[in-house]
Design an enzyme around this catalytic site. Sequence first.
Site, PDB file in Angstrom:
ATOM      1  CB  SER A 198      -0.867  -0.023   1.261  1.00  0.00           C
ATOM      2  OG  SER A 198      -1.545   1.197   1.396  1.00  0.00           O
ATOM      3  CB  THR A 236      -9.696   6.080 -15.383  1.00  0.00           C
ATOM      4  OG1 THR A 236     -10.651   5.888 -16.425  1.00  0.00           O
ATOM      5  CG2 THR A 236      -8.627   7.068 -15.819  1.00  0.00           C
ATOM      6  CB  CYS A 323      -8.854  -0.861  10.254  1.00  0.00           C
ATOM      7  SG  CYS A 323      -7.752  -0.506   8.909  1.00  0.00           S
TER       8      CYS A 323
HETATM    9  N1  PLP Z   1      -2.825  -4.899   5.427  1.00  0.00           N
HETATM   10  C1  PLP Z   1      -2.178  -4.406   6.488  1.00  0.00           C
HETATM   11  C2  PLP Z   1      -1.200  -5.281   7.217  1.00  0.00           C
HETATM   12  C3  PLP Z   1      -2.413  -3.100   6.908  1.00  0.00           C
HETATM   13  O1  PLP Z   1      -1.767  -2.634   7.979  1.00  0.00           O
HETATM   14  C4  PLP Z   1      -3.351  -2.316   6.205  1.00  0.00           C
HETATM   15  C5  PLP Z   1      -3.679  -0.958   6.667  1.00  0.00           C
HETATM   16  O2  PLP Z   1      -3.583  -0.639   7.830  1.00  0.00           O
HETATM   17  C6  PLP Z   1      -3.987  -2.865   5.082  1.00  0.00           C
HETATM   18  C7  PLP Z   1      -3.692  -4.165   4.722  1.00  0.00           C
HETATM   19  C8  PLP Z   1      -4.949  -2.066   4.269  1.00  0.00           C
HETATM   20  O3  PLP Z   1      -4.274  -1.139   3.455  1.00  0.00           O
HETATM   21  P1  PLP Z   1      -5.024   0.106   2.817  1.00  0.00           P
HETATM   22  O4  PLP Z   1      -5.263   1.076   3.903  1.00  0.00           O
HETATM   23  O5  PLP Z   1      -4.058   0.625   1.786  1.00  0.00           O
HETATM   24  O6  PLP Z   1      -6.270  -0.404   2.194  1.00  0.00           O
END
Ligand code: PLP
Length: 383
Positions: A198, A236, A323
Amino acid sequence: MIYLDNAASAPVLECARAAAEPFLWECCGNPSSVHTEGRRAALALIEAREKCARAIGASPEEIVFTSGGTESDNMAVRSAALLGLRSGKKRIVTTEIEHPAVLECCKFLEDWGFEVKYLGVNGSGYVSPEQAAELITPDTALVSVMTANNEVGTVQPVREIASLCRERGVLFHTDAVQAAGMLPLDVGELGCDMLSVSAHKLGGIRGAGLLYCRRGTPLLPLIYGGGQENGLRSGTENTAAIAAMGAAMEHACADIPVKSARMAAVRDRLISLLLEIPHSRLNGGMSPRLCGNVNVSFAGVEGESLVLGLDLRGVCASSGSACASGDERPSHVLSAMNTPRELLKGSLRLTLSEFTTISDVEQAAVAVRDTVETLRELRVWTG
Ligand code: PLP
């Protein structure tokens, strides 16, 4: 302000901003258009793809740009599951400590008849290749194990598990969202078939990510439409964010051994200061651990209150993962690690960047100590 929430989103690097800017203000072309402006945008994608590929030891055609880590994880897991189904493979093996981007996708697949097996972790937050060996059966469509955990920073034995998968002809995916830019990552050495990254975790802009997919590994799109990204990810392209991601990955993945040694020294100073606070405990083992991750629990204190108290003192932190914050449930990662009840809700995650200094963490540690003391007094906590 002292920013210690880099694992949630890191500040945009100057090189990433500079790479994005022309595609925000000057170049309005759609990369699929054949005119000059379109070709300029398409060239930016080519350059970014080359930079991203080089940063992880891949070839440009093995990179699929996505909107971020969540999409990359979903694409890898869902694609492998559907392809597995064709040959009667209905098992997915993952871990209890994955990010929800993998776990929730697995739950969805369980509802559709897949059998998901979860590797547990020990008290320090590590999965074991031995348990993985037991769970990988001939009907396994995919094994997905994160490279490093986002909450406690533990680095998992992905090389060993990837090699087990290779021996048994099973696809292996790793979520390297937290590891990219912190650990040297080479897809050849890791032996993974798919790997997620990411942009906003390593100095790029939110809204871009990539899925590495080894040449010859079958992959199904998650999003259908105009056939961008070689038909694998329609829509896009976000040219500005992708250009920024190329620049950010080039920067973040260079000189990692030097950067990580410096960051680990700053991390260790912070850990030792926080553990001087009575009734505190470090969550997650130290070896191997991400150089930028500190996760400490304080008995008698709610993590959320601690984060709000720290915010008032000018320190940006997180309780568990970004999250999950605002979520009343205790962290699934700390629960999987059998963290004692009194420490489960009092965890604080402080994550560093290459720019975090010793002085930043010393000031932050004072703020944490004061906040913990205040909260304990308010709750009349006697220890
Ligand atoms: N995977 C891990 C280990 C993460 O820490 C995160 C985000 O905190 C994600 C996936 C999700 O990434 P994104 O925020 O770019 O969707």
